[in-house]
Design a protein around this motif. Structure first.
Motif, PDB file in Angstrom:
ATOM      1  N   VAL A 396       0.863  -1.183   0.000  1.00 41.95           N
ATOM      2  CA  VAL A 396       0.000   0.000   0.000  1.00 41.95           C
ATOM      3  C   VAL A 396       0.894   1.225   0.000  1.00 41.95           C
ATOM      4  O   VAL A 396       1.859   1.300   0.783  1.00 41.95           O
ATOM      5  N   LEU A 397       0.572   2.182  -0.865  1.00 47.25           N
ATOM      6  CA  LEU A 397       1.343   3.414  -0.968  1.00 47.25           C
ATOM      7  C   LEU A 397       0.482   4.582  -0.505  1.00 47.25           C
ATOM      8  O   LEU A 397      -0.586   4.817  -1.041  1.00 47.25           O
ATOM      9  N   ASN A 398       0.978   5.293   0.496  1.00 49.62           N
ATOM     10  CA  ASN A 398       0.276   6.468   1.015  1.00 49.62           C
ATOM     11  C   ASN A 398       0.897   7.716   0.401  1.00 49.62           C
ATOM     12  O   ASN A 398       2.112   7.934   0.513  1.00 49.62           O
ATOM     13  N   LEU A 399       0.059   8.581  -0.223  1.00 49.06           N
ATOM     14  CA  LEU A 399       0.553   9.754  -0.933  1.00 49.06           C
ATOM     15  C   LEU A 399      -0.051  11.031  -0.376  1.00 49.06           C
ATOM     16  O   LEU A 399      -1.248  11.083  -0.052  1.00 49.06           O
ATOM     17  N   GLU A 400       0.784  12.088  -0.266  1.00 47.19           N
ATOM     18  CA  GLU A 400       0.345  13.444   0.078  1.00 47.19           C
ATOM     19  C   GLU A 400       0.832  14.373  -1.029  1.00 47.19           C
ATOM     20  O   GLU A 400       2.030  14.585  -1.179  1.00 47.19           O
ATOM     21  N   PRO A 401      -0.053  14.966  -1.839  1.00 46.67           N
ATOM     22  CA  PRO A 401       0.378  15.811  -2.957  1.00 46.67           C
ATOM     23  C   PRO A 401       0.556  17.277  -2.551  1.00 46.67           C
ATOM     24  O   PRO A 401      -0.178  17.811  -1.718  1.00 46.67           O
ATOM     25  N   TYR A 402       1.564  17.938  -3.166  1.00 46.27           N
ATOM     26  CA  TYR A 402       1.847  19.357  -2.940  1.00 46.27           C
ATOM     27  C   TYR A 402       2.145  20.000  -4.297  1.00 46.27           C
ATOM     28  O   TYR A 402       2.572  19.330  -5.250  1.00 46.27           O
ATOM     29  N   HIS A 403       1.939  21.333  -4.375  1.00 48.49           N
ATOM     30  CA  HIS A 403       2.268  22.071  -5.589  1.00 48.49           C
ATOM     31  C   HIS A 403       2.878  23.407  -5.194  1.00 48.49           C
ATOM     32  O   HIS A 403       2.653  23.922  -4.089  1.00 48.49           O
ATOM     33  N   GLY A 404       3.683  23.984  -6.099  1.00 46.68           N
ATOM     34  CA  GLY A 404       4.333  25.260  -5.808  1.00 46.68           C
ATOM     35  C   GLY A 404       5.735  25.288  -6.388  1.00 46.68           C
ATOM     36  O   GLY A 404       5.962  24.845  -7.521  1.00 46.68           O
ATOM     37  N   ASP A 405       6.704  25.797  -5.593  1.00 47.71           N
ATOM     38  CA  ASP A 405       8.093  25.944  -6.035  1.00 47.71           C
ATOM     39  C   ASP A 405       8.987  25.070  -5.156  1.00 47.71           C
ATOM     40  O   ASP A 405       9.065  25.267  -3.934  1.00 47.71           O
ATOM     41  N   LEU A 406       9.669  24.119  -5.759  1.00 48.09           N
ATOM     42  CA  LEU A 406      10.546  23.218  -5.004  1.00 48.09           C
ATOM     43  C   LEU A 406      11.861  23.880  -4.590  1.00 48.09           C
ATOM     44  O   LEU A 406      12.595  23.329  -3.773  1.00 48.09           O
ATOM     45  N   GLY A 407      12.184  25.032  -5.139  1.00 45.71           N
ATOM     46  CA  GLY A 407      13.385  25.764  -4.740  1.00 45.71           C
ATOM     47  C   GLY A 407      14.676  25.218  -5.329  1.00 45.71           C
ATOM     48  O   GLY A 407      15.763  25.487  -4.811  1.00 45.71           O
ATOM     49  N   VAL A 408      14.574  24.493  -6.427  1.00 46.40           N
ATOM     50  CA  VAL A 408      15.787  23.923  -7.018  1.00 46.40           C
ATOM     51  C   VAL A 408      16.628  24.975  -7.720  1.00 46.40           C
ATOM     52  O   VAL A 408      17.811  24.745  -8.008  1.00 46.40           O
ATOM     53  N   ASP A 409      16.040  26.149  -8.017  1.00 46.28           N
ATOM     54  CA  ASP A 409      16.783  27.194  -8.713  1.00 46.28           C
ATOM     55  C   ASP A 409      17.562  28.088  -7.753  1.00 46.28           C
ATOM     56  O   ASP A 409      18.261  29.014  -8.192  1.00 46.28           O
ATOM     57  N   GLU A 420      11.133  19.998   1.102  1.00 43.06           N
ATOM     58  CA  GLU A 420      11.161  21.320   1.715  1.00 43.06           C
ATOM     59  C   GLU A 420       9.835  22.012   1.389  1.00 43.06           C
ATOM     60  O   GLU A 420       9.572  22.385   0.241  1.00 43.06           O
ATOM     61  N   LYS A 421       8.983  22.228   2.414  1.00 43.84           N
ATOM     62  CA  LYS A 421       7.615  22.728   2.203  1.00 43.84           C
ATOM     63  C   LYS A 421       7.513  24.249   2.238  1.00 43.84           C
ATOM     64  O   LYS A 421       6.403  24.792   2.178  1.00 43.84           O
ATOM     65  N   ARG A 422       8.644  24.919   2.305  1.00 45.75           N
ATOM     66  CA  ARG A 422       8.588  26.375   2.503  1.00 45.75           C
ATOM     67  C   ARG A 422       7.776  27.076   1.424  1.00 45.75           C
ATOM     68  O   ARG A 422       6.972  27.958   1.709  1.00 45.75           O
ATOM     69  N   ASN A 423       7.947  26.701   0.195  1.00 46.15           N
ATOM     70  CA  ASN A 423       7.227  27.348  -0.916  1.00 46.15           C
ATOM     71  C   ASN A 423       6.246  26.386  -1.586  1.00 46.15           C
ATOM     72  O   ASN A 423       5.900  26.571  -2.766  1.00 46.15           O
TER      73      ASN A 423
END
Length: 568
Positions: A396-409, A420-423
């Motif tokens: 069983v796979l439990n998933l929590e989705p997020y969207h925005g900016d991952l900050g890789v730049d 990293e949930k900051r953005n």
């Protein structure tokens, strides 16, 4: 000659016989006031090449290695070193000045290492030449008074002195003594392996020092996580992490590649050891060089793949769910296996799926996606936190989705296994809470407001391989074994000498004297002398003692009377 003069001569004979049992160089104290530059240089060399200084340097080397095992080292774990610097504002600068973050490459550790190396060589060379000289020579002749030696016995026999000496010579040679006739006595010596062991121990230490130094300078070690179906080429850019010795270059990497066809792990199904691994093995196809032929092999724990001095070890394994992400228009923006890190013995795993490019939401705006994931290989109803078994029985796979900016730049490195949930903003369910769903293989999660979907396709397994190259490890092992054997020989083998004198007494009867001398006090010398005397006595049995009431009987020579306290 007076008795005093005779005693002094005897003591000189015994002292010479005892001193020749050792190959340690004689050290004389220099005349300090008249030494000069050359004299001081000679004195320093004598001190450096003495055994006590070698032992002191060996102790310092062992003490210097202690901080190398207790304090994080920059060459092996830069992250822990950085964490230590952040936590210790006072100790960190002090450790930097003392070189404690890189002990094994520090100036002071290298100085002790080199001095020990020179000291051992300076100890070994003269002792070796002296020992070779002793092997080429013969055991020294018998002292004038054998009854002064710690192990001594005597008897009278009717056999001729020549017969006794010949019988003693044959007996001692049979017992593997080096023996020869020296005047009226037989001189024999045994236990040369003691000094051989002593020299072998010190030579082995030098071999180990060279091997360890060579291994540290030219070693390499790297790790690579490979998912089933993927491969690895032995180039620097392919490694997840890599560290090497000072003199190791990327051109020294052994050219080879391999692919992970399948990973198999089996576990105890029941009982007190339920879940304990039975087997871990990875089926590989590998090729040596750029155009080598593919060959198949199986790598197991402690059974590495060895290719031209490089070894490929199987060090860890886990699961990688295969996920497919589609945007609002149904376009596939990600489809691949996502390796996850085990958290416990039942391989409850966590990880993050990050979608950097290609995703557009329902409004057509480009964003980045992330999914926090927890995988339970064997899901049990009522337990949504941990897996109940390490095998893939009910995943069983439990998933929590997020969207925005991952900050890789931003240029700041980040872990692929952490989010990293900051953005980032979490997708909400109909109740306004963070969206979270359990998926089984083949099931799909729909993102709110038609933002897209994520599908749990299947589960692959991954294996972590450690690729190492440790030159001179064979020499280090050989040196360690030789050091142990040499030390055992120097401790348990005793160098000893035996003399057998047979001369006519004043009454015409042969007087036999036997004496033994060991390099150190031991009960073995008297016992061995007793056994030899017993065997020789059978070939030259005792003669009757003279009648003390017979005035015509001559007095026994003083040399045939054992001294007080001597062994009989």
């Amino acid at each position: 000659m007076s008795n005093t003069t005779t005693d002094r001569a005897d003591e000189q004979d015994l002292g010479a016989a005892g001193s020749q049992l050792s190959t340690a160089p004689n050290e004389e104290l220099p005349n300090v006031p008249a030494m000069g530059v050359v004299g001081w240089a000679r004195w320093f060399w004598r001190q450096l090449t003495s055994m006590r200084v070698a032992l002191l340097l060996l102790l310092l080397l062992a003490l210097g290695a202690i901080p190398g095992s207790l304090i994080p080292q920059s060459g092996s774990d830069e992250t822990k070193v950085a964490e230590f610097r952040d936590r210790h504002d006072v100790l960190a600068p002090l450790y930097d000045r003392l070189g404690l973050f890189h002990v094994y490459s520090s100036v002071w550790f290298s100085a002790v290492y080199i001095l020990l190396f020179v000291s051992l060589i300076g100890c070994i060379v003269p002792r070796t030449w002296q020992f070779v000289g002793q092997l080429r020579g013969r055991p020294p002749g018998a002292p004038r008074r054998l009854n002064r030696l710690p192990a001594y016995t005597t008897w009278r026999t009717g056999a001729e002195p020549e017969q006794v000496r010949e019988a003693a010579l044959a007996l001692l040679r049979k017992k593997r003594f080096r023996a020869h006739l020296a005047g009226d006595a037989v001189a024999a010596e045994k236990g040369y392996l003691r000094e051989v062991g002593n020299l072998a121990f010190h030579i082995a230490l030098i071999v180990m020092l060279i091997a360890f130094a060579w291994g540290q300078l030219f070693k390499m070690e790297g790790n690579k996580l490979v998912v089933e179906g993927d491969g690895f080429s032995n180039t620097l850019t392919q490694y997840d992490d890599f560290k090497s010795g000072t003199l190791f270059g990327t051109d020294d990497l052994t050219p080879f590649s391999f692919n992970l066809k399948d990973f198999k792990g089996t576990y105890e199904p029941s009982g007190p050891n339920k879940g304990t691994p039975r087997t871990y093995q990875a089926s590989l196809t590998y090729a040596e060089g750029a155009y080598g032929k593919d060959e198949s092999t199986v790598v197991k724990v402690n059974e590495p793949l060895e290719i031209d001095g490089s070894k490929v070890y199987l060090t860890a394994h886990g699961y990688a769910p295969v996920l497919t992400v589609r945007d609002a228009k149904g376009k596939v923006v990600f489809s691949d296996a996502v390796p996850m890190l085990p958290l416990d013995a039942n391989v409850t795993s966590s990880g993050v799926l990050k979608v950097y490019d290609g995703y557009k939401n329902a409004e057509g705006v480009s964003e980045q996606l992330a999914f926090k994931a927890f995988l339970l290989p064997t899901y049990a109803a009522g337990n949504e936190i941990t897996s109940s078994f390490p095998a893939l029985l009910n995943p069983v796979l439990n998933l929590e989705p997020y969207h925005g900016d991952l900050g890789v730049d931003s240029g700041i490195p980040q872990s692929v296994y952490q989010l990293e949930k900051r953005n980032m903003t979490g997708f909400k369910d109909s109740k306004g809470k963070q969206l979270r769903e359990n998926l089984r293989p083949g099931q799909t999660m729909k993102l709110p407001n038609g933002a897209g979907t994520v599908t749990y396709e299947s589960t692959k397994e991954w294996a972590n391989f450690q690729i190492t190259r440790q030159p001179a490890s064979g020499w280090a092992l050989a040196g360690s074994v030789a050091a142990i054997l040499g030390l055992a020989g120097s401790l348990f083998i005793q160098r000893r000498r035996v003399w057998v004198r047979a001369v006519k007494g004043a009454d015409g009867v042969t007087v036999v004297e036997m004496a033994g001398l060991g390099r150190s006090e031991s009960a073995k010398v008297p016992e061995e002398l007793g056994d030899l005397a017993g065997t020789l006595y059978e070939q030259a049995p005792g003669a009757p003692e003279p009648d003390p009431d017979d005035d015509s009987a001559p007095t026994t020579d003083e040399s045939a009377v054992p001294a007080e306290g001597a062994e009989k």
